[in-house]
Design an enzyme around this catalytic site. Sequence first.
Site, PDB file in Angstrom:
ATOM      1  N   SER A 147     -13.720  -3.188   4.375  1.00 42.35           N
ATOM      2  CA  SER A 147     -14.710  -2.620   5.245  1.00 42.35           C
ATOM      3  C   SER A 147     -14.747  -1.044   4.690  1.00 42.35           C
ATOM      4  O   SER A 147     -13.694  -0.407   4.161  1.00 42.35           O
ATOM      5  CB  SER A 147     -14.135  -2.486   6.586  1.00 42.35           C
ATOM      6  N   TYR A 171      -7.763  -0.036  12.704  1.00 39.36           N
ATOM      7  CA  TYR A 171      -8.566  -1.109  11.783  1.00 39.36           C
ATOM      8  C   TYR A 171      -8.808  -0.271  10.581  1.00 39.36           C
ATOM      9  O   TYR A 171      -8.649  -0.983   9.469  1.00 39.36           O
ATOM     10  CB  TYR A 171      -9.934  -1.239  12.803  1.00 39.36           C
TER      11      TYR A 171
END
Length: 257
Positions: free
Chosen positions: A138, A148
């Site tokens: 990401s 994350y």
Amino acid sequence: MTTALITGSTAGIGAAFARKLAAQGHNLVLVARDTKRLGEQATELHDRHGIEAEVLAADLATEAGIAAVEKRLGDRTHPVDLLVNNAGFGNKGRYLEVSMADELTMLKVHVEAVLRLTSAASESMRSRGRGGVINVASVAAFVPRGTYGASKAWVVQFTQGAARDMAGSGVRLMALCPGFVRTEFHQRAGMGTDNIPGWMWLDADKLVAAALADLARGKTVSIPDPRYKALMGVVKLTPRGLLGGVSSRTGRKYGPQ
């Protein structure tokens, strides 16, 4: 015909990879938790494109799930030529608002599963002198933003290092770093998306086409959109202290609601 194994295949980016690869004539091994959805997806892709679609129900948050996919990747009689490590999820909440159990589950899926499945695939591929691995990370990997972002940063660094070590083996490894994509990701995490500007959303099918083109070109990191390439260029020039503050404010504005 070559075979691609895709984790998290039934929705979002994983489903887009399955559609694209099936249309190109690749046989598939579809991996997800929901047996019913896997069966429906396999039937649809087989009927539409005439390819063979094998299903493997596995939860990569568990030891048994990871081991089952490792075993399939190590099957030399039915080799996998492309692995797409796409399974992943988000947790709603800031640091210390998310339970330790949920944080560790994220690391199990984003880090341990990626390490073990990449290793199982790469070992088999190296023995044949060809193959590819796409690890879905990401753009969050490039900004300081919780577990994350940290787990996705690990995916990028690991993939780049492994690609360097595998150079000349015939095996290509690439980290794919998308921005916002309309999938089930935010809904499953209980995150609102109404406040995210329209220009920040990417189309999953176009994303996948760009990613496969980047893998063919030998890239080890793919940011498959000019808008996000420009944003990440700015990120690289921004001091880390300032970037942390901006990331925190942006997360509150565009993150979980």
